[in-house]
Write a protein that holds these residues in place. Structure first.
Motif, PDB file in Angstrom:
ATOM      1  N   ARG A  61       0.796  -1.223   0.000  1.00 25.08           N
ATOM      2  CA  ARG A  61       0.000   0.000   0.000  1.00 25.08           C
ATOM      3  C   ARG A  61       0.836   1.284   0.000  1.00 25.08           C
ATOM      4  O   ARG A  61       0.309   2.345  -0.284  1.00 25.08           O
ATOM      5  N   CYS A  76       1.795   2.869   2.644  1.00 26.02           N
ATOM      6  CA  CYS A  76       0.891   3.593   3.525  1.00 26.02           C
ATOM      7  C   CYS A  76       1.535   3.906   4.872  1.00 26.02           C
ATOM      8  O   CYS A  76       2.660   3.488   5.163  1.00 26.02           O
ATOM      9  N   HIS A 127      -1.648  13.906   4.504  1.00 23.79           N
ATOM     10  CA  HIS A 127      -1.369  13.372   3.164  1.00 23.79           C
ATOM     11  C   HIS A 127       0.128  13.170   2.950  1.00 23.79           C
ATOM     12  O   HIS A 127       0.545  12.300   2.174  1.00 23.79           O
ATOM     13  N   ARG A 157       3.978   9.858   2.061  1.00 23.17           N
ATOM     14  CA  ARG A 157       4.983  10.381   1.136  1.00 23.17           C
ATOM     15  C   ARG A 157       6.346  10.508   1.806  1.00 23.17           C
ATOM     16  O   ARG A 157       7.382  10.225   1.195  1.00 23.17           O
ATOM     17  N   ARG A 184      -3.440   6.465   3.007  1.00 24.87           N
ATOM     18  CA  ARG A 184      -3.483   5.476   1.910  1.00 24.87           C
ATOM     19  C   ARG A 184      -3.878   4.074   2.397  1.00 24.87           C
ATOM     20  O   ARG A 184      -3.539   3.080   1.741  1.00 24.87           O
ATOM     21  N   ARG A 211      -7.940   7.496   4.850  1.00 23.34           N
ATOM     22  CA  ARG A 211      -7.810   7.954   3.466  1.00 23.34           C
ATOM     23  C   ARG A 211      -6.474   8.660   3.227  1.00 23.34           C
ATOM     24  O   ARG A 211      -5.772   8.372   2.259  1.00 23.34           O
ATOM     25  N   ASN A 212      -6.137   9.584   4.104  1.00 23.47           N
ATOM     26  CA  ASN A 212      -4.898  10.335   3.929  1.00 23.47           C
ATOM     27  C   ASN A 212      -3.656   9.465   4.088  1.00 23.47           C
ATOM     28  O   ASN A 212      -2.609   9.762   3.508  1.00 23.47           O
ATOM     29  N   ARG A 240      -8.992   3.761  -0.132  1.00 21.28           N
ATOM     30  CA  ARG A 240      -9.129   4.697  -1.254  1.00 21.28           C
ATOM     31  C   ARG A 240     -10.183   5.742  -0.930  1.00 21.28           C
ATOM     32  O   ARG A 240     -11.166   5.458  -0.240  1.00 21.28           O
TER      33      ARG A 240
END
Length: 389
Positions: free
Chosen positions: A13, A15, A267, A271, A384, A381-382, A387
């Motif tokens: 994921r 995530c 978010h 990343r 990951r 959601r943020n 979806r």
């Protein structure tokens, strides 16, 4: 086995894992339902004040003992997606240990007793946090010595019970700033040497100061701040360096106090490579606000006033206040709301409210649970984990 499962899921994921504080029965049920609906792991992170063994009188969440809490979660978690975790286990992490002014030796024995109950109940993740000391401020080496003693104890107990567990370690309380790299490297190197020497598995998670800290109903840390903090690297520069150190030791990075961050900040978590993050008080505040809104929208203001009075008079809001606070009495009551859900006066109040709303075709706890689910979904959601719908 647990660590491999989490590693495999995160690789697929890309995530950030979510730890949810079990602020109430509705919050617990919301987390279980979401994990089963979306087939994602969610970590339920119970502090010792929320949930503890019968020896310590249980906790404020539904007055459950460790065994009762675990039994209820395991029974409802049909797909086995929830991970039961002890958050901030360790000496003086229970109110009783502070109130009795326990010595270090007795506080350590008390912590061991609590951990033993966790393992017997089926907890899978143990956070060993020895950052609290009511008698002084221990140095890093003293903190590590205490971690090592509890770590070895818990692993030995788990082996006897044939229980599969993973560890999370933390060496300091959240300050709202970021760690320095030398400090983290020193800590992880010491932990690595200890584990090798005694043939113990390394911890799965280490708590990192990420520039997050919750006060009142906002995050006052530097992570989400548009203004740069003096003598501190911005989170987007500092955190990748910290994660690089964690990766070098094969340990996952855990963020605490993630509540109330903006969607944009959340978010960025996957990343940046943040492996896991904890959220707790925000979900309690969400439920308290939802309770007041449905009462006041349906002409039950007398009940909402009673709730506000009980919550305010509990004084549970005090530790969350900023020095220059502008919070109203209502704000303070909302912050303290989740602490009183299991108090007899609040149970009676909710029963009366449920009956009044049922007569109008509304189910109170279903409404509250749905609101908490929406709050948890923002993180899923943020991060990951699910979806965007």
């Amino acid at each position: 086995m647990i660590r491999q499962r989490l590693d495999s899921f995160m690789q697929k994921r890309r995530c950030t894992l979510l730890g949810v504080g079990p602020m109430s029965v509705n919050c617990i049920d919301a987390a279980i339902e979401l994990s089963n609906e979306h087939e994602v792991p969610i970590i339920l992170i119970a502090s010792r004040r929320q949930i503890d063994s019968e020896e310590f009188g249980g906790g404020y969440v539904n007055n459950w003992t460790t065994a009762e809490f675990a039994r209820n979660v395991i029974e409802r978690d049909k797909k086995g997606k929830i991970l039961l975790a002890r958050d901030h286990g360790g000496p003086w992490q229970n109110t009783k240990e502070r109130d009795e002014n326990l010595s270090l030796r007795r506080a350590m024995e008390s912590a061991k007793s609590s951990y033993r109950a966790d393992l017997e109940a089926g907890f899978q993740i143990l956070h060993i946090d020895t950052s609290v000391d009511i008698h002084g401020t221990p140095g890093i080496d003293e903190v590590l010595e205490r971690i090592f003693e509890l770590y070895e104890f818990c692993w030995s107990e788990a082996q006897q019970l044939r229980q599969d567990i993973i560890f999370e370690i933390g060496t300091e309380e959240q300050s709202g700033t970021t760690n320095n790299q030398e400090e983290l490297d020193y800590t992880l190197n010491a932990v690595q040497q200890f584990c090798k020497k005694f043939h113990l598995p390394p911890p799965a998670f280490v708590v990192i100061q990420c520039g997050t800290r919750v006060m009142e109903t906002r995050n006052i840390g530097s992570f989400d701040s548009p203004v740069r903090v003096a003598d501190e690297l911005p989170a987007e520069i500092q955190l990748p360096k910290m994660i690089e150190i964690c990766n070098r030791y094969g340990i996952l990075m855990k963020e605490h106090n993630t509540d109330y961050l903006s969607d944009e900040a959340l978010h960025w978590h996957p990343r940046l490579g943040i492996h896991a993050a904890n959220v707790a008080p925000e979900f309690g505040v969400t439920e308290s606000r939802a309770l007041l809104e449905i009462l006041e929208a349906n002409g039950l203001s007398a009940l909402s006033e009673r709730f506000l009075q009980i919550a305010y008079e509990s004084d549970k809001w005090q530790k969350w206040m900023l020095p220059d606070s502008r919070a109203t009495d209502r704000d303070k009551a909302i912050i303290a709301g989740h602490y009183i859900f299991s108090m007899p006066a609040c149970v009676d109040l909710k029963k009366e409210a449920s009956q009044a709303l049922a007569a109008r075709g509304m189910e109170l706890d279903l409404h509250l649970k749905m609101r908490v689910k929406q709050s948890i979904l923002r993180y899923l959601r943020n991060f990951r984990l699910v979806r965007s719908l």
